[in-house]
Motif scaffolding. Structure first.
Motif, PDB file in Angstrom:
ATOM      1  N   MET A   1       0.815  -1.214   0.000  1.00 62.54           N
ATOM      2  CA  MET A   1       0.000   0.000   0.000  1.00 62.54           C
ATOM      3  C   MET A   1       0.851   1.268   0.000  1.00 62.54           C
ATOM      4  O   MET A   1       0.440   2.293  -0.503  1.00 62.54           O
ATOM      5  CB  MET A   1      -0.928   0.014   1.219  1.00 62.54           C
ATOM      6  N   ILE A   2       2.029   1.210   0.592  1.00 58.65           N
ATOM      7  CA  ILE A   2       2.976   2.326   0.567  1.00 58.65           C
ATOM      8  C   ILE A   2       4.170   1.901  -0.269  1.00 58.65           C
ATOM      9  O   ILE A   2       4.773   0.854  -0.020  1.00 58.65           O
ATOM     10  CB  ILE A   2       3.392   2.742   1.992  1.00 58.65           C
ATOM     11  N   ARG A   3       4.518   2.700  -1.258  1.00 62.04           N
ATOM     12  CA  ARG A   3       5.495   2.277  -2.269  1.00 62.04           C
ATOM     13  C   ARG A   3       6.908   2.185  -1.748  1.00 62.04           C
ATOM     14  O   ARG A   3       7.739   1.478  -2.323  1.00 62.04           O
ATOM     15  CB  ARG A   3       5.453   3.241  -3.457  1.00 62.04           C
ATOM     16  N   ASN A   4       7.227   2.927  -0.689  1.00 63.63           N
ATOM     17  CA  ASN A   4       8.601   2.984  -0.203  1.00 63.63           C
ATOM     18  C   ASN A   4       8.591   2.878   1.314  1.00 63.63           C
ATOM     19  O   ASN A   4       8.794   3.862   2.019  1.00 63.63           O
ATOM     20  CB  ASN A   4       9.248   4.308  -0.647  1.00 63.63           C
ATOM     21  N   PRO A   5       8.349   1.691   1.875  1.00 62.56           N
ATOM     22  CA  PRO A   5       8.180   1.553   3.331  1.00 62.56           C
ATOM     23  C   PRO A   5       9.397   2.071   4.095  1.00 62.56           C
ATOM     24  O   PRO A   5      10.540   1.902   3.682  1.00 62.56           O
ATOM     25  CB  PRO A   5       8.012   0.046   3.522  1.00 62.56           C
ATOM     26  N   ILE A   6       9.116   2.691   5.224  1.00 62.62           N
ATOM     27  CA  ILE A   6      10.155   3.285   6.047  1.00 62.62           C
ATOM     28  C   ILE A   6      10.384   2.443   7.299  1.00 62.62           C
ATOM     29  O   ILE A   6       9.423   1.934   7.883  1.00 62.62           O
ATOM     30  CB  ILE A   6       9.761   4.727   6.432  1.00 62.62           C
ATOM     31  N   PRO A   7      11.622   2.259   7.727  1.00 63.78           N
ATOM     32  CA  PRO A   7      11.854   1.596   9.019  1.00 63.78           C
ATOM     33  C   PRO A   7      11.716   2.590  10.168  1.00 63.78           C
ATOM     34  O   PRO A   7      12.472   3.550  10.270  1.00 63.78           O
ATOM     35  CB  PRO A   7      13.309   1.102   8.901  1.00 63.78           C
ATOM     36  N   TRP A   8      10.722   2.370  11.024  1.00 64.04           N
ATOM     37  CA  TRP A   8      10.530   3.217  12.188  1.00 64.04           C
ATOM     38  C   TRP A   8      11.374   2.714  13.359  1.00 64.04           C
ATOM     39  O   TRP A   8      11.781   1.551  13.363  1.00 64.04           O
ATOM     40  CB  TRP A   8       9.063   3.267  12.576  1.00 64.04           C
ATOM     41  N   PRO A   9      11.644   3.529  14.352  1.00 66.04           N
ATOM     42  CA  PRO A   9      12.515   3.112  15.462  1.00 66.04           C
ATOM     43  C   PRO A   9      11.980   1.902  16.224  1.00 66.04           C
ATOM     44  O   PRO A   9      10.769   1.735  16.397  1.00 66.04           O
ATOM     45  CB  PRO A   9      12.534   4.347  16.372  1.00 66.04           C
TER      46      PRO A   9
END
Length: 299
Positions: A1-9
């Motif tokens: 669903m999100i094209r560029n997933p981010i690693p959260w802390p």
């Protein structure tokens, strides 16, 4: 669903921030400058924010162990210094939000510079430091304001809507992290009933009015994204609405994989990921179009 997933802390699935725009009664003064002083009803409605809303919000944050972000016009900081002190005492962030909630898009470059820098001076005097972030009144940020924020060493803006995740605003003399907002998580549409400034929304019940914000959170949680609430103490800080928020917060905080943080921490995390190469954010031009590209075009 999100094209560029981010690693959260710490392996968090979703990042969240409740951001309160503490406009107080600046709204009536900027809208009706010639006679606002005698319009006691709208003045009192705005004053509810620092008088009742902010203390209630801060009490909840203390109980739940949250540190969040507030945005305050410079005039509000001057007029309600005890509110500034209470927010800072509890370790929350205060961002820049104009001087009297003036609309930058309606001003010349010189006027934008004057009011931005006047608000900045007030902020530094009231807090003892420069703000890390900016939100434009009515979201109407301009290329000139972005240049001013960069020139004064800010880290982020939170006025735009071009992605689900934080992204980079690229300008000629530097860049900012954009921590995006959206009307879907703003309390103005369901709760603002304010004839003097041209808003007459049909006021919803607390549950109905906050339902959109909570649905936006669930979508971001499912997708691993970012949820930002854009609320006002004189609207969502009212007793019945804040009771709904408190119960929602208790449920959300029971999930072990939700990261609540002030916007300055979210922006710092994105910068660290970008600078280390661990994640590459989307880049948007701060001024996508030449200034006169549509001049002369009629509807």
């Amino acid at each position: 669903m999100i094209r560029n997933p981010i690693p959260w802390p710490n392996g968090a699935r979703c990042a969240c921030a409740i951001t309160f725009d503490v406009d107080a009664d600046s709204l009536i003064h900027i809208a009706r400058p010639t006679d606002s002083h005698r319009r006691l009803y709208p003045i009192s409605m705005g004053r509810y924010g620092p008088n009742a809303g902010v203390p209630r919000i801060l009490e909840t944050y203390r109980r739940l162990g949250l540190k969040q972000s507030f945005f305050m016009p410079g005039w509000v900081m001057e007029t309600y210094p005890e509110t500034v002190e209470a927010i800072l005492k509890d370790g929350h962030e205060i961002g820049l939000h104009g001087y009297l909630h003036e609309d930058p898009a309606e001003m010349s470059d010189a006027e934008q510079s004057y009011w931005f820098e006047r608000a900045l001076d007030v902020h530094k005097c009231a807090t003892g430091q420069s703000p890390r972030g900016y939100r434009a009144p009515v979201y109407n940020v301009t290329p000139k304001v972005i240049d001013l924020a960069i020139a004064h060493g800010m880290t982020y803006d939170s006025s735009m809507m071009a992605d689900d995740l934080p992204y980079v605003l690229s300008a000629a003399k530097g860049d900012l992290i954009e921590v995006p907002v959206h009307w879907g998580s703003d309390d103005w549409p369901p709760f603002a009933h304010y004839a003097e400034i041209g808003y007459m929304m049909p006021v919803m019940s607390p549950e109905q009015g906050l339902e959109a914000s909570f649905a936006e959170f669930e979508a971001q949680y499912e997708a691993g994204g970012l949820w930002v609430g854009i609320w006002h103490p004189f609207l969502t800080g009212r007793l019945a609405r804040w009771r709904v928020v408190e119960r929602w917060l208790e449920r959300v905080l029971s999930r072990p994989d939700v990261w609540f943080a002030p916007l300055e921490d979210i922006a710092a995390h994105v910068l660290q990921l970008r600078d280390s190469g661990a994640w590459i954010p989307h880049v948007e031009p701060a001024a996508p179009y030449p200034s006169a590209v549509f001049q002369g075009v009629s509807r």
